[in-house]
Design a protein around this motif. Structure first.
Motif, PDB file in Angstrom:
ATOM      1  N   SER A   1       4.961  27.914 -28.289  1.00  0.00           N
ATOM      2  CA  SER A   1       4.113  27.908 -27.100  1.00  0.00           C
ATOM      3  C   SER A   1       4.815  28.576 -25.915  1.00  0.00           C
ATOM      4  N   TYR A   2       6.079  28.241 -25.728  1.00  0.00           N
ATOM      5  CA  TYR A   2       6.842  28.843 -24.623  1.00  0.00           C
ATOM      6  C   TYR A   2       7.056  30.336 -24.840  1.00  0.00           C
ATOM      7  N   LEU A   3       7.458  30.714 -26.044  1.00  0.00           N
ATOM      8  CA  LEU A   3       7.782  32.109 -26.312  1.00  0.00           C
ATOM      9  C   LEU A   3       6.554  33.014 -26.235  1.00  0.00           C
ATOM     10  N   ASP A   4       5.391  32.472 -26.587  1.00  0.00           N
ATOM     11  CA  ASP A   4       4.155  33.254 -26.466  1.00  0.00           C
ATOM     12  C   ASP A   4       3.922  33.700 -25.015  1.00  0.00           C
ATOM     13  N   LYS A   5       4.367  32.885 -24.080  1.00  0.00           N
ATOM     14  CA  LYS A   5       4.153  33.196 -22.653  1.00  0.00           C
ATOM     15  C   LYS A   5       4.966  34.400 -22.198  1.00  0.00           C
TER      16      LYS A   5
ATOM     17  N   SER B   1      19.950  26.607 -27.254  1.00  0.00           N
ATOM     18  CA  SER B   1      19.760  25.469 -26.347  1.00  0.00           C
ATOM     19  C   SER B   1      20.311  24.200 -26.987  1.00  0.00           C
ATOM     20  N   ASP B   2      20.695  23.250 -26.116  1.00  0.00           N
ATOM     21  CA  ASP B   2      20.963  21.920 -26.637  1.00  0.00           C
ATOM     22  C   ASP B   2      19.609  21.250 -26.886  1.00  0.00           C
ATOM     23  N   ARG B   3      19.563  20.336 -27.847  1.00  0.00           N
ATOM     24  CA  ARG B   3      18.290  19.707 -28.220  1.00  0.00           C
ATOM     25  C   ARG B   3      17.726  18.849 -27.097  1.00  0.00           C
ATOM     26  N   GLU B   4      18.591  18.127 -26.431  1.00  0.00           N
ATOM     27  CA  GLU B   4      18.144  17.158 -25.428  1.00  0.00           C
ATOM     28  C   GLU B   4      17.354  17.814 -24.300  1.00  0.00           C
ATOM     29  N   ASN B   5      17.756  19.031 -23.918  1.00  0.00           N
ATOM     30  CA  ASN B   5      17.126  19.695 -22.771  1.00  0.00           C
ATOM     31  C   ASN B   5      16.304  20.915 -23.175  1.00  0.00           C
ATOM     32  N   LEU B   6      15.831  20.946 -24.399  1.00  0.00           N
ATOM     33  CA  LEU B   6      15.150  22.131 -24.913  1.00  0.00           C
ATOM     34  C   LEU B   6      13.963  22.551 -24.039  1.00  0.00           C
ATOM     35  N   ASN B   7      13.034  21.660 -23.790  1.00  0.00           N
ATOM     36  CA  ASN B   7      11.839  22.030 -23.035  1.00  0.00           C
ATOM     37  C   ASN B   7      12.172  22.415 -21.595  1.00  0.00           C
ATOM     38  N   ARG B   8      13.091  21.692 -20.996  1.00  0.00           N
ATOM     39  CA  ARG B   8      13.495  22.010 -19.629  1.00  0.00           C
ATOM     40  C   ARG B   8      14.147  23.393 -19.575  1.00  0.00           C
ATOM     41  N   ASN B   9      14.979  23.680 -20.567  1.00  0.00           N
ATOM     42  CA  ASN B   9      15.629  24.996 -20.618  1.00  0.00           C
ATOM     43  C   ASN B   9      14.609  26.120 -20.829  1.00  0.00           C
ATOM     44  N   LEU B  10      13.639  25.864 -21.702  1.00  0.00           N
ATOM     45  CA  LEU B  10      12.603  26.874 -21.946  1.00  0.00           C
ATOM     46  C   LEU B  10      11.752  27.086 -20.702  1.00  0.00           C
TER      47      LEU B  10
ATOM     48  N   ARG C   1      12.870  26.917 -17.660  1.00  0.00           N
ATOM     49  CA  ARG C   1      13.701  27.766 -16.789  1.00  0.00           C
ATOM     50  C   ARG C   1      13.669  29.215 -17.255  1.00  0.00           C
ATOM     51  N   LEU C   2      13.680  29.381 -18.580  1.00  0.00           N
ATOM     52  CA  LEU C   2      13.678  30.733 -19.137  1.00  0.00           C
ATOM     53  C   LEU C   2      12.372  31.452 -18.825  1.00  0.00           C
ATOM     54  N   ILE C   3      11.253  30.753 -18.961  1.00  0.00           N
ATOM     55  CA  ILE C   3       9.951  31.358 -18.695  1.00  0.00           C
ATOM     56  C   ILE C   3       9.871  31.860 -17.253  1.00  0.00           C
ATOM     57  N   ILE C   4      10.360  31.041 -16.334  1.00  0.00           N
ATOM     58  CA  ILE C   4      10.294  31.376 -14.908  1.00  0.00           C
ATOM     59  C   ILE C   4      11.131  32.611 -14.574  1.00  0.00           C
ATOM     60  N   SER C   5      12.279  32.727 -15.220  1.00  0.00           N
ATOM     61  CA  SER C   5      13.223  33.781 -14.813  1.00  0.00           C
ATOM     62  C   SER C   5      13.379  34.922 -15.813  1.00  0.00           C
TER      63      SER C   5
ATOM     64  N   SER D   1      23.560  24.352 -16.872  1.00  0.00           N
ATOM     65  CA  SER D   1      22.599  23.843 -15.887  1.00  0.00           C
ATOM     66  C   SER D   1      22.420  24.766 -14.688  1.00  0.00           C
ATOM     67  N   ASN D   2      23.407  25.632 -14.440  1.00  0.00           N
ATOM     68  CA  ASN D   2      23.341  26.517 -13.267  1.00  0.00           C
ATOM     69  C   ASN D   2      22.997  27.962 -13.613  1.00  0.00           C
ATOM     70  N   GLY D   3      22.552  28.207 -14.854  1.00  0.00           N
ATOM     71  CA  GLY D   3      22.187  29.577 -15.217  1.00  0.00           C
ATOM     72  C   GLY D   3      22.181  29.791 -16.717  1.00  0.00           C
ATOM     73  N   PHE D   4      22.314  31.067 -17.119  1.00  0.00           N
ATOM     74  CA  PHE D   4      22.306  31.432 -18.532  1.00  0.00           C
ATOM     75  C   PHE D   4      23.500  32.312 -18.860  1.00  0.00           C
ATOM     76  N   ALA D   5      23.948  32.216 -20.108  1.00  0.00           N
ATOM     77  CA  ALA D   5      24.967  33.146 -20.592  1.00  0.00           C
ATOM     78  C   ALA D   5      24.230  34.217 -21.392  1.00  0.00           C
TER      79      ALA D   5
END
Length: 216
Positions: free
Chosen positions: A145-149, A175-184, A186-190, A210-214
């Motif tokens: 769902s996220y990647l389709d966006k 991604s870590d499992r615990e924060n998967l949706n939150r990370n996705l 952030r990715l969609i937005i940026s 938490s402060n960005g992406f590698a």
């Protein structure tokens, strides 16, 4: 009419009616229509079961037993059987729809896992070290769902105890499992900005910060 005489008449009538019905009300099956949108099931096996009905008395066909025989195939989700007198049997087969290859098996749209590699169909791949098909399905749906966006096609997901690797048609996302949706989220937005800032082709995005992406 005396009760005894009435009882005798009933007792005599029952076998007569049974004999008459059994030997005279015969509707030989000369047409069997099988409707199925796909044919992933064992066609030869099911066809063998159905073909034995040709010429049988339509009245005496046990629909429940026939249904059990057909639905025993793992690919068949449901089957509807109707008698159309005088000589026709209608069989409508509903199959499970494949969603992904799950640990070398098939995960269907309703979450059923089927022991079949279905090599003739190209499907996304899920490798799950936890062997939790229901949770894996939820993770798969969320990622897709996220990647389709952002117009990325999901090709493979690796699910580990604390880590998830998401392979798309053009890059790897971690991604870590615990924060998967939150990370996705952030990715969609940026994502569009990342492509502009990072001048060369992006091969991987690690979202475990938490402060960005590698990015590589």
């Amino acid at each position: 009419m005396p009760k005894l005489l009435f009882t005798l008449l009933i007792l005599i009538s029952i076998p007569i009616l049974f004999f008459y019905g059994k030997n005279n009300f015969i509707y030989p099956i000369d047409e069997i229509d099988v409707i199925a949108q796909e044919s992933n099931y064992d066609y030869e096996k099911i066809n063998a079961v159905i073909s034995t009905l040709q010429g049988e008395n339509l009245l005496s066909v046990d629909i429940n037993e026939l249904r059990k025989s057909i639905i025993s195939d793992a690919w068949i989700k449901d089957v509807e059987i109707k008698k159309s007198f005088p000589s026709k049997l209608l069989i409508t087969i509903t199959q499970h729809k494949p969603l992904a290859v799950y640990n070398s098996k098939i995960l269907t749209l309703d979450g059923t896992v089927i022991e079949d590699n279905l090599s003739n169909i190209e499907l996304p791949i899920i490798t799950d070290s936890t062997n939790d098909s229901y949770l894996s399905r939820a993770i798969f749906d969320s990622c897709k769902s996220y990647l389709d966006k952002i117009k990325l096609s999901l090709t493979k997901i690796e699910i580990h105890n604390s880590l998830i690797k998401i392979y798309t048609d053009s890059l790897l996302i971690i991604s870590d499992r615990e924060n998967l949706n939150r990370n996705l989220d952030r990715l969609i937005i940026s994502f569009d900005k990342l492509k502009l800032v990072f001048k060369q082709e992006i091969k991987s995005i690690d979202m475990r910060y938490s402060n960005g992406f590698a990015i590589k």
